[in-house]
Scaffold this active site. Structure first.
Site, PDB file in Angstrom:
ATOM      1  N   ILE A 155      53.719 117.803  74.637  1.00  0.00           N
ATOM      2  CA  ILE A 155      54.293 118.331  73.394  1.00  0.00           C
ATOM      3  C   ILE A 155      55.223 117.301  72.741  1.00  0.00           C
ATOM      4  CG2 ILE A 155      55.735 120.173  72.402  1.00  0.00           C
ATOM      5  CD1 ILE A 155      54.636 122.004  74.671  1.00  0.00           C
ATOM      6  N   CYS A 213      62.697 124.221  71.809  1.00  0.00           N
ATOM      7  CA  CYS A 213      61.490 125.055  71.841  1.00  0.00           C
ATOM      8  C   CYS A 213      60.850 124.916  73.222  1.00  0.00           C
ATOM      9  CB  CYS A 213      60.483 124.611  70.774  1.00  0.00           C
ATOM     10  SG  CYS A 213      61.039 124.872  69.095  1.00  0.00           S
ATOM     11  N   ARG A 245      62.541 125.590  77.062  1.00  0.00           N
ATOM     12  CA  ARG A 245      62.876 126.720  77.922  1.00  0.00           C
ATOM     13  C   ARG A 245      64.351 127.073  77.776  1.00  0.00           C
ATOM     14  NH1 ARG A 245      58.616 128.315  77.953  1.00  0.00           N
ATOM     15  NH2 ARG A 245      57.205 128.859  79.619  1.00  0.00           N
ATOM     16  N   GLU A 283      65.302 136.571  78.054  1.00  0.00           N
ATOM     17  CA  GLU A 283      64.462 136.950  76.912  1.00  0.00           C
ATOM     18  C   GLU A 283      63.965 138.379  77.074  1.00  0.00           C
ATOM     19  OE1 GLU A 283      61.462 133.950  76.304  1.00  0.00           O
ATOM     20  OE2 GLU A 283      62.955 132.405  75.905  1.00  0.00           O
ATOM     21  N   HIS A 333      60.754 133.189  70.814  1.00  0.00           N
ATOM     22  CA  HIS A 333      59.787 132.465  71.662  1.00  0.00           C
ATOM     23  C   HIS A 333      58.396 132.463  71.010  1.00  0.00           C
ATOM     24  CE1 HIS A 333      59.069 131.089  76.085  1.00  0.00           C
ATOM     25  NE2 HIS A 333      58.216 130.492  75.260  1.00  0.00           N
ATOM     26  N   ALA A 335      54.509 128.957  70.933  1.00  0.00           N
ATOM     27  CA  ALA A 335      53.067 128.838  71.232  1.00  0.00           C
ATOM     28  C   ALA A 335      52.267 129.946  70.556  1.00  0.00           C
ATOM     29  CB  ALA A 335      52.856 128.900  72.732  1.00  0.00           C
TER      30      ALA A 335
HETATM   31  C1  MLT Z   1      54.185 128.387  77.401  1.00  0.00           C
HETATM   32  O1  MLT Z   1      54.805 128.210  78.446  1.00  0.00           O
HETATM   33  O2  MLT Z   1      52.959 128.263  77.337  1.00  0.00           O
HETATM   34  C2  MLT Z   1      54.926 128.750  76.160  1.00  0.00           C
HETATM   35  O3  MLT Z   1      56.297 128.693  76.328  1.00  0.00           O
HETATM   36  C3  MLT Z   1      54.526 130.066  75.605  1.00  0.00           C
HETATM   37  C4  MLT Z   1      54.668 131.231  76.523  1.00  0.00           C
HETATM   38  O4  MLT Z   1      55.488 131.263  77.426  1.00  0.00           O
HETATM   39  O5  MLT Z   1      53.893 132.144  76.357  1.00  0.00           O
END
Ligand code: MLT
Length: 294
Positions: A129, A207, A209, A238, A256, A259
């Site tokens: 990313i 973006c 954790r 969360e 969150h 994604a």
């Molecule tokens: C991931 O770990 O793929 C992203 O943070 C999205 C999610 O946790 O669903």
């Protein structure tokens, strides 16, 4: 492969049925605990449609001889795009402009923004990313510096990023964006001490954790106006509820959603289905994060 789609199971409902399955595909909500694994007598593989594996007890899976896999690529572009969206929204006060206008106000002076052109973006973590964020930021004519102890300096340079130390990221960046997993080393990496080493007026984007940035410390540093602003997509807990940060104008946030695009969710669902099927039918092991204990 026979497939059952069962969403919204409670933990005990899942415990009741897990015994018959060879594969388990999950997103972020399902928690794979030691207790669940003790009931999963036939389980061979757990596939996470997404990247983070915080919801899986990996050591317990390893001792139960269950392979754990994720899908690290399918949502990387989407998350990189969300990071750029946060950077832009923060720089141009888009959430506050929307809120005040909807409230019948016509604010201009209070919402004056800043250009990102020629500004320095510091990346902490330059994996799938982080490197996509770098490409996009360079397209927007930002200067990109990066810190990643798991990448060789030459590999970082090859991406057009100037490799620097973590201390230099803190002191030289106008924007810092975090792209590391949450580990022992990265938990609370951004705390009062490190946040205060950032440039006065710099902006922080997470973006990755929750918990990599200490929320109370960020609150204090934002409140004192040492930083220009912060954008959080992820939180220590969360959903976070009404934490103190929510009262600050210079914090923007999303739930969150990094994604969360149609394309990414489709990609990771296909990836995980293919990987689990291949593993069960042919033994092909793609994106396995744990070793078999034999
Ligand atoms: C991931 O770990 O793929 C992203 O943070 C999205 C999610 O946790 O669903």
């Amino acid at each position: 492969i026979e497939v059952d789609v069962k969403t919204d199971l409670t933990p005990s409902e899942l415990e009741d049925i897990i015994g018959v399955y060879h594969g388990l595909s999950i997103r972020s909500k399902t928690k794979v605990t030691k207790d669940l694994l003790s009931k999963a007598k036939n389980l061979k593989v757990i596939g996470r449609a997404g990247i983070g594996l915080d919801n899986v007890d990996i050591p317990a899976a390893t001792s139960a001889d269950v392979a754990v896999m994720n899908t690290p690529l399918g949502n990387a572009i989407t998350t990189a795009e969300h990071t750029i969206a946060m950077l832009m929204a923060l720089s141009r006060n888009i959430p506050r402009a929307t809120a005040t206008l909807k409230d019948g106000k016509w604010e201009k002076k209070n919402l004056r923004g800043r250009e990102i052109y020629n500004k320095t973006l510091g990346l902490v973590g330059i994996g799938n990313i982080g490197s996509l964020v770098a490409e996009r930021a360079m397209g927007l004519k930002m200067k990109v510096i990066g810190f990643d102890p798991y990448q060789a300096a030459e590999a970082i340079e090859d991406m057009g990023i100037r490799p620097v130390t973590f201390e230099q990221i803190l002191s030289d960046s106008d924007y810092i964006s975090i792209h590391t997993p949450k580990t022992k080393e990265t938990t609370n990496l951004f705390n009062k001490e490190t946040l205060l080493k950032m440039k006065q007026d710099a902006m922080l984007i997470n973006c990755a954790r929750g918990g990599i940035v200490n929320e109370e410390d960020l609150h204090d540093v934002l409140k004192s106006n040492h930083l220009g602003g912060a954008a959080l997509d992820v939180f220590e807990t969360e959903p976070p509820g009404k934490i103190c940060l929510m009262d600050l104008d210079n914090l923007i946030c999303t739930s969150h959603l990094g994604a969360s695009t149609f394309e990414a969710q489709d990609n990771v669902a296909r990836d995980v289905a293919t990987q689990i099927t291949d593993y069960l039918l042919t033994g092909e092991a793609e994106n396995i994060v744990n070793q078999k204990s034999d």
